[in-house]
Design an enzyme around this catalytic site. Structure first.
Site, PDB file in Angstrom:
ATOM      1  N   CYS A 172      -5.359   9.606  -0.636  1.00 57.66           N
ATOM      2  CA  CYS A 172      -4.212   9.649  -1.273  1.00 57.66           C
ATOM      3  C   CYS A 172      -4.360   9.626  -3.099  1.00 57.66           C
ATOM      4  CB  CYS A 172      -3.365   8.264  -1.167  1.00 57.66           C
ATOM      5  SG  CYS A 172      -4.255   6.832  -1.447  1.00 57.66           S
ATOM      6  N   LYS A 173      -5.491   9.145  -3.515  1.00 57.21           N
ATOM      7  CA  LYS A 173      -5.805   9.222  -4.962  1.00 57.21           C
ATOM      8  C   LYS A 173      -6.736  10.722  -5.232  1.00 57.21           C
ATOM      9  CE  LYS A 173      -3.736   5.571  -6.517  1.00 57.21           C
ATOM     10  NZ  LYS A 173      -2.671   5.672  -5.549  1.00 57.21           N
TER      11      LYS A 173
END
Lengths: 378, 329
Positions: A281-282
């Protein structure tokens, strides 16, 4: 609960559209075509990586059938990440790493800080919680390390861990009469050095007292359609070739990430395999920052080269050899096409082929002791 | 002169193999415990430089098997050798314990010996045996590998100078030429012969071509090479044992002293590094068995406790839905 979550993610990924436009410089995400191009580059430059087709029923149609994911086997991991706990005393060990080509003066802002540079291994630095009892002693170098490490008995000492193999489970079928002692088999020498062993100066003598437990990892990189970034998966083995448990794998992940961004999930290219995975997600935002920095320096470099009026053939060669050369990529995107259309007026900047090499450097910060980044020699 | 000691293979079973075996067991094998052919793989022994101490750490001398081991048409990655073997899965732990291991082992050793005498196929020299019992309910897999290797009596000895860097015999250009020729071979050769031409070039050939290739080469000028899975500087890898048995059985007149090249360079070294391959001269007392009778063989793998016994892969933490659920919280 986790199963539901995994299914939810699978559905979400299924529904999300395939990224078509290249935006890797704007937001750090890449298209499947760019993933393949960057993967081809990685495999070409570093043959330890190879493409796999995976389970046919799990094949993803937006990737070529024989290029579903990247894999490298037997990545060594000498120490546990817990022994790298970062303290103020380590700050003077930071070192700037330059990514610019050494032949040109490095532009500002293209350095990375490497921590723990030249740091000496020290058991005192290990976190108080680290379990010292499961660290094997390094065998002497004139010993047969392979055989030695493979035969060290750890079972008894590990019995505190809940998931450890219970020795009683192993059927009682030791058969020492199965074969006679063989003088030509390299014995596990840490226990009993064979008198006939070649007496050579011992290069690891200095390392005595330094404790090592060499694990190996299989590392896979897949393409995550929802986050539009590569995603890393890990399967680990201890020095005996026994698969690591999740708890053991978390020992190799920096404390900031273990249990937060790293979880055990079903590997998407296999029907049943589970692997530790760094949640993507990052990834895009981190990659964006890194790429921005590198791109600026590359653009500056390309401009500088263009300005110099006399270009000797030798210089041209040097330019071509660079990763960011102006060669057209197979995963050509609108950006690149546009740049190409404008001819020499606009510098192209960093090429998407290099994405996975940068990505590995980023992953190396999450798993500091697993040597995934074989690109440092580059 | 010191006796040559060989680094045994260390098995590395990828979890995917156990997943595949589970599938096979449920869907295809069912209650059959017939032998299943499998392929393993090994490659040049790797060592890793410890960045904190600067020491070279040799990684284990691994023979790896994974889910692709069951695929007959599996295409090997570049630079790996693919020994074939036999997997025998038992239905109950009692059967597994009661297995006649000596017979199974001797059968495999006999196959290797037959291939030496009849087909002279070096691809069969590294056959291995794997017996397993899969406890599918508890996700526990018991397994025991055997890598049969023929025992030479008396044992092979190495000259007092030991293993030297190959650069002492072949200059870097010659070594890169060998590397280049290995890359262009149709199949990756586990063993090969090296010959210096009169012109100064080196050429390589498969060991099967021994007689033709070395027809006019005196034994002292012959160099026999093998892909070495051992990264340990003083112990050559297990595959050399059966190669030596092969040479003694087929060409006894010229092989009582052989020069062995341990090929350990999967890639040409970076400019700052040196070639890792090593060379050494091995000799055996001429009286060593010259009969065509099969020498005795050894090679059961020891378990992590250092005993001759089976190993256990406990995959419950990675396969059992209950533990996975607990992990995810």
């Amino acid at each position: 609960m986790q199963a539901i979550q995994s299914h939810l993610f699978a559905v979400r990924e299924y529904l999300s559209p395939v990224l078509k436009e290249s935006k890797f410089k704007e937001h750090g995400r890449i298209t499947p075509e760019e993933f393949v191009a960057a993967g081809d580059f990685l495999v070409y430059k570093f043959p330890v990586w190879s493409w796999e087709k995976g389970d046919a029923s799990k094949a993803r149609d937006f990737l070529p059938a024989d290029k579903q994911y990247l894999v490298t086997h037997g990545v060594p991991c000498l120490r546990r990440a817990t022994s790298l706990a970062y303290t103020d005393a380590d700050e003077d060990a930071e070192r700037l790493l330059s990514f610019a080509d050494s032949s040109t003066p490095s532009a500002d802002g293209d350095e990375w800080v490497e921590t723990h540079a030249g740091r000496k291994a020290s058991n005192a630095n290990a976190k108080p919680g680290a379990d010292h009892s499961d660290i094997a002693e390094i065998p002497d170098a004139d010993d047969d390390v392979a055989a030695g490490v493979g035969s060290l008995s750890l079972g008894g000492k590990e019995s505190k861990e809940p998931e450890v193999i219970d020795l009683d489970d192993i059927p009682d079928m030791e058969e020492d009469d199965l074969e006679d002692g063989d003088e030509a088999t390299a014995a596990p020498k840490p226990k009993a050095p064979a008198p006939a062993a070649v007496a050579e100066p011992n290069p690891a003598e200095a390392a005595k007292g330094n404790l090592l437990q060499v694990r190996t990892y299989d590392v896979m990189i897949t393409y995550d359609k929802y986050y539009q970034t590569p995603r890393v998966w890990l399967i680990g083995y201890d020095e005996n070739g026994t698969p690591l448990t999740p708890t053991q794998i978390f020992q190799d992940i920096s404390a900031d990430h273990a249990h937060k961004t790293v979880t055990i999930e079903p590997f998407i290219h296999s029907a049943s395999l589970q692997a530790a995975s760094v949640h993507p997600c990052k990834h895009a935002s981190v990659m964006k920052k890194v790429i921005e920095r590198m791109n600026n320096s590359v653009v500056a470099e390309q401009l500088a080269q263009r300005k110099s009026p006399v270009t000797s053939p030798k210089d041209k060669d040097a330019t071509k050899k660079k990763w960011f050369g102006t060669r057209k990529s197979s995963g050509s995107s609108k950006d690149i096409q546009a740049a190409a259309a404008e001819g020499d007026d606009e510098p192209e900047g960093m090429r998407v082929d290099f994405y996975l090499v940068v990505f590995l450097k980023f992953i190396a910060s999450i798993v500091p002791t697993i040597e995934v980044d074989s690109t440092t020699s580059f | 002169m010191p006796i040559v000691q060989f680094a045994p293979f260390a098995s590395l079973v990828q979890p995917s193999l156990w997943h595949k075996l589970t599938e096979l067991k449920i869907d295809i094998l069912k209650l059959s415990d017939a032998a299943v052919p499998i392929t393993g793989s090994y490659s040049i022994g790797r060592s890793v430089k410890d960045r904190e101490t600067g020491q070279e750490i040799a990684l284990p001398c691994n023979l790896t098997i994974g889910s692709e081991s069951f695929e007959e048409a599996h295409k090997p990655p570049r630079g790996s050798v693919f020994p074939v073997g036999t997997l025998k899965n038992y239905n109950t732990i009692e059967d597994f314990k009661a297995a006649d291991k000596t017979t199974l082992f001797n059968y495999e050793a006999e196959l290797i010996w037959d291939h030496i005498l009849k087909t002279r196929d070096t691809a069969q020299l590294n056959r291995f045996l794997l017996i397993t019992f899969a406890d599918l309910k508890k996700y526990k897999y018991y397994y025991w590998f055997a890598f049969p290797a023929f025992v030479s009596k008396p044992a092979w000895e190495i000259g007092d100078e030991g293993w030297a860097n190959a650069a002492s015999e072949f200059n870097p250009e010659k070594l890169s030429s060998i590397h280049g020729q290995l890359q262009t071979q149709p199949t990756h050769l586990p063993y090969f012969l090296v010959k210096k031409e009169a012109s100064g070039d080196v050429i390589i050939a498969p060991v099967e071509d021994y007689e033709k290739f070395y027809a006019s080469v005196p034994p002292e000028a012959q160099t026999i090479a093998f892909v070495d899975p051992s990264a340990d500087p003083s112990n050559p890898g297990w595959p050399l044992r059966n190669l030596l048995a092969y040479l003694r059985a087929l060409y006894p007149a010229t092989t009582s002293t052989v020069r062995i090249l341990r090929w350990r360079d999967s890639e040409p070294p970076s400019p700052s590094a040196t070639w890792k391959s090593q060379i050494g001269t091995l000799s055996v007392a001429a009286a060593a068995s010259l009969s065509s009778e099969r020498p005795s063989a050894v090679g059961w793998e020891k378990n992590p406790q250092g005993k001759l016994g089976p190993r256990l892969a406990d995959l419950a933490p990675m396969m059992d839905p209950t533990s996975l659920a607990a992990q995810a919280v």
